[in-house]
Scaffold this active site. Structure first.
Site, short mmCIF file in Angstrom:
data_model
loop_
_atom_site.label_atom_id
_atom_site.label_comp_id
_atom_site.label_asym_id
_atom_site.label_seq_id
_atom_site.Cartn_x
_atom_site.Cartn_y
_atom_site.Cartn_z
N GLN A 116 81.44 -8.77 41.78
CA GLN A 116 81.68 -7.75 40.76
C GLN A 116 83.08 -7.15 40.86
O GLN A 116 83.42 -6.23 40.13
CB GLN A 116 80.61 -6.65 40.87
CG GLN A 116 79.21 -7.19 40.59
CD GLN A 116 78.11 -6.21 40.95
OE1 GLN A 116 78.35 -5.10 41.42
NE2 GLN A 116 76.87 -6.62 40.72
N HIS A 183 79.05 -3.57 43.44
CA HIS A 183 78.98 -2.13 43.15
C HIS A 183 80.30 -1.40 43.41
O HIS A 183 80.37 -0.47 44.21
CB HIS A 183 77.83 -1.48 43.93
CG HIS A 183 76.48 -1.96 43.47
ND1 HIS A 183 75.32 -1.29 43.78
CD2 HIS A 183 76.10 -3.02 42.73
CE1 HIS A 183 74.29 -1.94 43.24
NE2 HIS A 183 74.75 -3.01 42.61
N GLU A 278 69.91 4.45 34.40
CA GLU A 278 69.71 5.83 33.96
C GLU A 278 70.94 6.47 33.33
O GLU A 278 72.07 6.17 33.67
CB GLU A 278 69.19 6.70 35.11
CG GLU A 278 70.06 6.72 36.34
CD GLU A 278 69.46 7.57 37.46
OE1 GLU A 278 70.18 8.41 38.00
OE2 GLU A 278 68.25 7.40 37.77
N TYR A 288 72.03 13.29 42.25
CA TYR A 288 71.28 12.47 41.28
C TYR A 288 70.30 11.49 41.95
O TYR A 288 69.78 10.60 41.29
CB TYR A 288 72.26 11.84 40.28
CG TYR A 288 72.79 12.98 39.42
CD1 TYR A 288 72.14 13.37 38.26
CD2 TYR A 288 73.84 13.79 39.87
CE1 TYR A 288 72.54 14.49 37.52
CE2 TYR A 288 74.25 14.92 39.15
CZ TYR A 288 73.59 15.25 37.98
OH TYR A 288 73.95 16.38 37.28
N TYR A 299 64.96 -5.28 43.96
CA TYR A 299 64.92 -6.60 43.31
C TYR A 299 63.74 -7.42 43.82
O TYR A 299 63.19 -8.25 43.12
CB TYR A 299 66.23 -7.35 43.55
CG TYR A 299 67.41 -6.72 42.84
CD1 TYR A 299 67.35 -6.42 41.47
CD2 TYR A 299 68.59 -6.44 43.51
CE1 TYR A 299 68.42 -5.84 40.82
CE2 TYR A 299 69.67 -5.86 42.87
CZ TYR A 299 69.59 -5.57 41.52
OH TYR A 299 70.64 -4.99 40.88
CA LIG Z 1 69.22 9.06 39.73
#
Ligand SMILES: [Ca+2]
Length: 407
Positions: A116, A183, A278, A288, A299
């Site tokens: 990524q 990520h 989200e 969060y 996964y």
């Molecule tokens: Ca969250």
């Protein structure tokens, strides 16, 4: 260059290699009809997931405005109507209004390309028209691994459709570094007072990802900095011993989407675990949840941590998707050409292969609409003409830019 127009009909499978997501465009019913990965998890409030489709959904026409492009990651409109794009391998190009990519802009630093990682987001400085300054993020190769970094530079276009970066300056480095390919986030969004929000990821693996909860670590955070990379003096943790002062909010997984609303407040969409993408409105100092409190599952199908979706100390997402959409870029629709979408958030879907339209009622989602495009959508922007522009990608391949108008 190819130009063609097609009206979106009911989704047809265009290639045996593409598994097109299934959903039904039916007013009043959720767009998502697929099986949930975590069917026992329940939303904390109405319309936190699978909100109904709106009563009035515009018919959308699409047109490819640029094709045969390298694998892009982000795009921005320049004031003259051309597009500035980042190519993941480590190049920037200007795309003419005719849809032709100019030669690679010189001066882009080396990026950690792979997985990524690569050249990621680009943002124009709020005073770009006079300063020519741009900001960009990338997976930076470092002696002790790699990590997401943000650089500023002056973009100096030339007469041949290309240009160069001058005074490239790395203003911010997410730390610690980590040897990984996943990520990195990231998006760069300027707030109304020229504050720069930087969203990142938590580097995915189980060992680093727990640092999303730690204030001494830059993994899994939203940062808020000035144009020189310094923490803003009113950031929530500037007076907290051991905390990174650039942190705005914590407990995030991998945010590749960020945009301001009409009031100038930051919203983000993050890649969650399986069944846990989200939408959040990150507020200063708030947590969060990731990886302790989240919707969705690993996964592998097993629970994330203790499988908790609610805890008093952590924030509920405004909205979540199970199954995931694979969120990429997002934009607030502030144009006039598609009145049904006014003030809705548009979110690119890599997995859902289209644009997700989130209609808001205050700070909650009231309706979710989907525009199928049969391609992984890597970024979404609203053009100066009020049309929506979606960047597509094929894995490890190439990109096109599609223009969406009211059909
Ligand atoms: Ca969250």
């Amino acid at each position: 260059m190819t130009r063609f127009t097609l009206l979106l009909a009911c989704t047809a499978i265009s290639s045996a290699l593409i598994s097109t997501p299934t959903f039904a465009q039916t007013t009043g019913q959720p767009a998502e009809t697929g099986r949930a990965n975590a069917p026992n998890q329940k939303p904390a409030f109405e319309n936190q997931t699978r909100a109904p489709q709106p009563a009035s959904m515009p018919k959308i026409a699409t047109e490819v405005v640029a094709d045969d492009l390298p694998h892009l990651w982000a795009m921005e409109f320049l004031p003259d109507g051309r597009m500035l794009v980042t190519a993941k391998q480590g190049a920037m190009h200007i795309i003419s209004e005719e849809g032709d990519a100019g030669p690679a802009i010189t001066g882009v630093p080396e990026v950690a390309f792979g997985g990524q990682g690569g050249l990621l987001d680009v943002a124009l400085a709020p005073d770009y028209a006079t300063s020519g300054m741009i900001f960009f993020s990338y997976a930076e190769p470092r002696q002790d691994g790699n990590g997401t970094s943000v650089a500023s530079a002056k973009l100096v276009p030339d007469d041949n459709g290309g240009g160069k970066l001058e005074n490239v300056n790395v203003i911010f480095r997410q730390t610690p570094s980590y040897e990984g390919r996943s990520h990195f986030g990231s998006r760069l969004t300027f707030g109304p007072n020229s504050e720069l929000y930087v969203t990142v990821g938590e580097r995915s693996d189980r060992q680093p990802r727990v640092q999303a909860q730690e204030l001494s670590s830059g993994l899994g955070k939203v940062f808020r900095i000035d144009a020189s990379g310094k923490a803003l003096p009113d950031n929530p943790f500037v007076n907290t011993q051991g905390a990174q002062p650039e942190i705005w909010s914590l407990g995030h997984r991998n945010m590749q989407s960020a945009a301001l609303d009409a009031q100038g407040r930051l919203w983000t969409v993050e890649h969650g675990p399986r069944g846990g993408d989200e939408l959040n409105r990150p507020e200063p100092g708030k947590n969060y949840g990731w990886p302790e409190v989240t919707y969705g599952v690993e996964y592998s199908g097993s629970a994330v941590g203790n499988g908790i979706t609610e805890k008093a100390e952590t924030e509920q997402p405004v909205y979540y998707w199970d199954p995931v959409i694979g969120p990429s870029g997002m934009a607030l629709y502030d144009g006039d050409a598609i009145p049904e979408w006014k003030n809705a958030f548009l979110v690119g879907g890599l997995v859902s292969q289209g644009v997700v339209v989130l209609h808001m009622d205050g700070d909650r989602v009231s309706h979710e609409e989907r525009v199928p495009l049969e391609a992984r959508i890597r970024d979404v922007k609203v053009g100066p003409d009020g049309a929506v522009y979606a960047v597509t990608e094929t894995r490890g391949g190439s990109s096109t830019i599609i223009r969406l108008t009211k059909g």
